[in-house]
Design an enzyme around this catalytic site. Structure first.
Site, PDB file in Angstrom:
ATOM      1  N   MET A 291       0.807  -1.220   0.000  1.00 52.31           N
ATOM      2  CA  MET A 291       0.000   0.000   0.000  1.00 52.31           C
ATOM      3  C   MET A 291       0.845   1.277   0.000  1.00 52.31           C
ATOM      4  O   MET A 291       0.460   2.292   0.590  1.00 52.31           O
ATOM      5  CB  MET A 291      -0.947  -0.007   1.214  1.00 52.31           C
ATOM      6  CG  MET A 291      -1.842  -1.231   1.281  1.00 52.31           C
ATOM      7  SD  MET A 291      -2.821  -1.453  -0.218  1.00 52.31           S
ATOM      8  CE  MET A 291      -4.079  -0.225   0.049  1.00 52.31           C
TER       9      MET A 291
ATOM     10  N   HIS B 221      -3.485  -5.401  -9.445  1.00 50.39           N
ATOM     11  CA  HIS B 221      -4.501  -4.433  -9.011  1.00 50.39           C
ATOM     12  C   HIS B 221      -5.889  -5.028  -9.257  1.00 50.39           C
ATOM     13  O   HIS B 221      -6.137  -5.602 -10.333  1.00 50.39           O
ATOM     14  CB  HIS B 221      -4.323  -3.125  -9.803  1.00 50.39           C
ATOM     15  CG  HIS B 221      -5.301  -2.077  -9.390  1.00 50.39           C
ATOM     16  ND1 HIS B 221      -5.180  -1.373  -8.214  1.00 50.39           N
ATOM     17  CD2 HIS B 221      -6.448  -1.650  -9.981  1.00 50.39           C
ATOM     18  CE1 HIS B 221      -6.200  -0.542  -8.102  1.00 50.39           C
ATOM     19  NE2 HIS B 221      -6.981  -0.693  -9.150  1.00 50.39           N
TER      20      HIS B 221
ATOM     21  N   GLY C 257       3.709   6.363 -11.949  1.00 49.51           N
ATOM     22  CA  GLY C 257       2.313   6.711 -11.677  1.00 49.51           C
ATOM     23  C   GLY C 257       1.638   5.706 -10.759  1.00 49.51           C
ATOM     24  O   GLY C 257       2.247   4.733 -10.308  1.00 49.51           O
TER      25      GLY C 257
HETATM   26  C1  GRF Z   1      -4.916  -7.964  -3.846  1.00 43.02           C
HETATM   27  O1  GRF Z   1      -6.277  -8.207  -4.017  1.00 43.02           O
HETATM   28  C2  GRF Z   1      -4.377  -7.034  -4.892  1.00 43.02           C
HETATM   29  O2  GRF Z   1      -5.187  -6.929  -6.005  1.00 43.02           O
HETATM   30  C3  GRF Z   1      -4.331  -5.709  -4.206  1.00 43.02           C
HETATM   31  O3  GRF Z   1      -4.125  -5.987  -2.851  1.00 43.02           O
HETATM   32  C4  GRF Z   1      -4.646  -7.261  -2.543  1.00 43.02           C
HETATM   33  C5  GRF Z   1      -3.600  -7.963  -1.745  1.00 43.02           C
HETATM   34  O4  GRF Z   1      -4.111  -9.141  -1.186  1.00 43.02           O
HETATM   35  N1  GRF Z   1      -3.296  -4.875  -4.782  1.00 43.02           N
HETATM   36  P1  GRF Z   1      -3.135 -10.178  -0.493  1.00 43.02           P
HETATM   37  O5  GRF Z   1      -2.337  -9.414   0.567  1.00 43.02           O
HETATM   38  O6  GRF Z   1      -2.238 -10.735  -1.548  1.00 43.02           O
HETATM   39  O7  GRF Z   1      -4.025 -11.206   0.120  1.00 43.02           O
END
Ligand code: GRF
Length: 374
Positions: A271, A290, A324
């Site tokens: 994040m 994503h 980006g």
């Molecule tokens: C995933 O659904 C991905 O698309 C998003 O964050 C989520 C991470 O899930 N970027 P995890 O930590 O791999 O369970």
């Protein structure tokens, strides 16, 4: 676990009152080897309590170059404290230990390795003199040093170990013949990380996870690594507005990735936004996943936004990372129909099933593409 200067200075007074001796030594103590162990045992025998002062990570980088330390200060302290000979560990931020010596006032100051009495700078000599400390230079165990160990790794390893910064940034270097090394970066559950481990374990993906890194301490993604004895690291993201990584955090991440000789960086629910020279250094070697059909719904809350927009379908996108937010070149999209009654959670769960299938496949494809360039 790591002692403060105040605590050790108090301990010194207690020992002094009992007519006992505090021995102080200092160094980096990265990648502990038998030379260290024998040296520390010898130092301990010079008194009644051995305090080891270790350089903080930043000063190790200054002294030894990027990619060092291999182990951060907390880890180095934990390893040292597991030795019978070591009673206390303190961490000092400067390159030299002068301030630490002044605060601790040891009865005996021990140095080892390639030190000679002349290696002590005047300021230190004078200080130790004033303190009435006995200075002892301990013997070196022939051929044992962390740098020598790092240098003596196999030639293939050494080739891979070259800092990516030294690579020609206009053309990423070929991948090694051995299994490519992945770093997985995430902030949460790590279900994609688990899917990548599973693909490797089931030989669907020829790679090795060299490192799992998170900006959130104690988060489940780190457990997926620990369970498999893969290095699991928390990097403090710092306190910059908007959840941005501080320059120090970005530097630490880049140093960690270099030290782990990572070939491909896999973002899985990380994040934070990567920026700066790291993006150029690992150009075409950073993937992200994503939960939307990009360019629709980049950024946060993609599932909720797909439902609010009344989209008939959503899905996931695996793309290269650029400067980006979710804008890099798309490598694969998987479509997932939206059902009536879907909530952001139910949609996310179905998207994740697609993610777990697709991500290891795309990683394998990207590794093959990079190898083809060699
Ligand atoms: C995933 O659904 C991905 O698309 C998003 O964050 C989520 C991470 O899930 N970027 P995890 O930590 O791999 O369970």
């Amino acid at each position: 676990m790591i002692s403060t200067l105040k605590e050790v200075s108090r301990l010194r007074n207690e020992l002094d009152a009992r007519g006992e001796k505090l021995v102080l030594t200092n160094g980096v103590f990265d990648l502990l080897h038998v030379g260290h162990v024998r040296y520390l045992a010898e130092a301990r025998r010079l008194g009644d309590c051995l305090v080891v002062a270790i350089n903080a990570d930043e000063s190790v980088r200054e002294l030894k170059g990027p990619g060092r330390p291999v182990h951060n200060a907390e880890e180095r302290a934990e390893i040292l404290l597991a030795l019978e000979s070591v009673d206390r560990v303190v961490v000092f931020p400067e390159k030299r230990a002068t301030r630490t010596i002044a605060a601790i006032r040891p009865h005996v100051y021990a140095k080892g390795g390639d030190y000679t009495p002349d290696s002590l700078i005047d300021e230190e000599k004078q200080l130790l003199d004033e303190l009435g400390a006995e200075v002892r230079i301990l013997s070196l165990v022939e051929g044992k040093s962390t740098s020598a160990i790092l240098q003596s790794r196999s030639s293939e390893d050494s080739a891979n170990a070259a800092a990516p910064a030294a690579r020609d940034s206009s053309s990423p270097s070929p991948l090694p013949r051995s299994s490519p090394r992945l770093a997985v970066l995430g902030s949460g559950q790590g279900s994609n990380c688990a899917a990548i481990f599973a693909a490797i374990e089931e030989s669907r993906l020829d790679a090795e996870v060299a490192l799992v890194l998170s900006d959130v301490p104690g988060t489940p993604i780190l457990d997926h690594a620990r369970k498999r004895n893969v290095p699991a690291l928390h990097v403090d993201p710092g306190t910059q507005k908007g959840g941005r990584l501080t320059d120090a955090a970005l530097k630490e991440i880049a140093d960690r990735l270099r030290a782990a000789r990572v070939d491909l960086i896999v973002l899985a629910g990380f994040m934070r936004i990567l920026r700066g020279p790291l993006l150029e250094e690992w150009r075409d070697r950073i993937l992200n996943i994503h939960p939307s059909l990009l360019p629709k719904h980049p950024g946060l809350h993609a599932c909720r936004r797909a439902l609010e927009a009344g989209d008939p379908e959503s899905g996931c996108t695996i793309h290269l990372v650029d400067a980006g937010v979710d804008t890099g070149r798309i490598l694969r999209q998987e479509r997932v129909p939206i059902r009536s009654g879907d909530t952001p959670e139910s949609l996310q769960a179905r998207i994740q099933e697609a993610e777990h299938r697709a991500y290891p496949e795309v990683i394998a494809e990207q590794l093959r593409a990079l190898k083809g360039r060699g």
